[in-house]
Design an enzyme around this catalytic site. Structure first.
Site, PDB file in Angstrom:
ATOM      1  N   ASP A 147       0.833  -1.206   0.000  1.00 47.18           N
ATOM      2  CA  ASP A 147       0.000   0.000   0.000  1.00 47.18           C
ATOM      3  C   ASP A 147       0.869   1.259   0.000  1.00 47.18           C
ATOM      4  O   ASP A 147       0.514   2.272  -0.594  1.00 47.18           O
ATOM      5  CB  ASP A 147      -0.900  -0.029   1.253  1.00 47.18           C
ATOM      6  N   CYS A 155      -3.312   7.606  -1.835  1.00 45.46           N
ATOM      7  CA  CYS A 155      -4.372   6.922  -2.561  1.00 45.46           C
ATOM      8  C   CYS A 155      -4.452   7.537  -3.945  1.00 45.46           C
ATOM      9  O   CYS A 155      -4.685   8.739  -4.059  1.00 45.46           O
ATOM     10  CB  CYS A 155      -5.720   7.060  -1.842  1.00 45.46           C
ATOM     11  N   HIS A 212      -5.588   6.552   7.579  1.00 45.88           N
ATOM     12  CA  HIS A 212      -4.638   7.473   6.943  1.00 45.88           C
ATOM     13  C   HIS A 212      -4.580   8.758   7.757  1.00 45.88           C
ATOM     14  O   HIS A 212      -5.504   9.083   8.497  1.00 45.88           O
ATOM     15  CB  HIS A 212      -5.059   7.726   5.494  1.00 45.88           C
TER      16      HIS A 212
END
Length: 302
Positions: free
Chosen positions: A16, A240, A209
């Site tokens: 990620d 993102c 986040h």
């Protein structure tokens, strides 16, 4: 306060965290990062994703990375597999766990994976069934559980709806993700409570986040609800691609510093974790996006 005495962290930095980096990160660097994370005591590491290299070029070396890791017993290595094509490709690399992801926002689902929430679940169902038949653990991630860049605030009912769908297709563990970092503690609590109507607390994790600096506060709120598993990202790597301005997942170093300060066990060596973050940040030619790491590195330099 009824805080868990031990917490398990899943470091999602290698997958990620790195997937949005513009500059290519060689497989050898990714492998070294995984080795440093497991040396620091991480027992859950999200290594890579098996997605189309056209969409996520950074993860095109997934096979090479999985093959290059010196696996340690007691460490679970997970990969993201959004469809059967990805799952079949991942199977050869023998992951311990696969991750499927859906959004609590219809608009985000359409922009991110080009289908509705219901269609995404239909797509995941055979992946989940195949993984479980192969003895591979299945974790689900629910993105945009408190806010969406297109729809704004997300109602807890939408989170409950998605959690029920995930449960229905056999997903064993579910993550409540504040993908764009707009969550504040009470909103996060509502999203978690909606999830707990479908999953036991031992099968729920938090994924926060830090765009607005709320991730540690949200982590503390989740802890108070009994959640004891969290996704974090070494050096605060990430963002993102579908949410402009969203920063990385909460830094692993910051969460570990907070937990250790609260007397909560993690099994993680903070100094070695800081070293791992400094290693990847050095390669990326920037400072770690972690307050605790910055403080520790400054203290060492002094």
């Amino acid at each position: 306060m009824n805080i868990p005495s031990r917490v398990k962290l899943v470091d999602v930095g290698p997958r990620d965290g790195l997937q949005n980096e513009k500059q290519p990160v060689p497989a050898a660097v990714k492998i070294e990062l995984v080795h440093r994370l497991q040396a620091a005591g991480l027992t859950e590491i999200e290594v890579t994703s098996f997605v189309s290299p056209k969409w996520v070029p950074q993860m095109a070396d997934n096979d090479e990375v999985m093959a290059g890791i010196q696996r340690q017993s007691g460490v679970r290595y997970s990969v993201l597999t959004p469809n059967m094509t990805g799952f079949e490709a991942a199977l050869k690399s023998k992951p311990d766990e696969i991750v499927v992801f859906g959004a609590a926002s219809e608009a985000f689902s359409q922009r991110n994976i080009n289908c509705s929430i219901a269609e995404s679940i239909e797509r995941f169902a055979p992946v989940v069934a195949a993984a479980r038949a192969a003895g591979i653990f299945v974790r689900g991630a629910m993105s945009c559980t408190v806010g969406c860049p297109y729809e704004g605030e997300i109602a807890p009912e939408r989170v409950g709806y998605l959690a029920a769908l995930m449960k229905g297709i056999g997903v064993q563990h579910i993550g409540v993700a504040d993908t764009i970092g707009v969550g504040t503690p009470l909103k996060v609590a509502r999203a978690i409570e909606a999830t707990l109507q479908h999953y036991g607390v031992d099968d729920v994790s938090g994924h926060f986040h830090d765009t607005y600096g709320q991730a540690l506060a949200n982590t503390l709120m989740a802890l108070q609800l009994g959640v004891w598993q969290f996704d974090t990202s070494v050096a605060g790597l990430g963002g993102c691609p579908y949410a402009k301005g969203a920063t990385g997942n909460v830094a692993s170093e910051d969460v570990v510093f907070m937990l250790h300060g609260m007397g909560v066990e993690t099994g993680i060596d903070l100094d070695l974790l800081v070293d791992a973050g400094a290693f990847i940040s050095g390669f990326l030619e920037r400072k770690p996006n972690s307050r605790a790491a910055t403080a520790i590195l400054n203290k060492r330099a002094a």
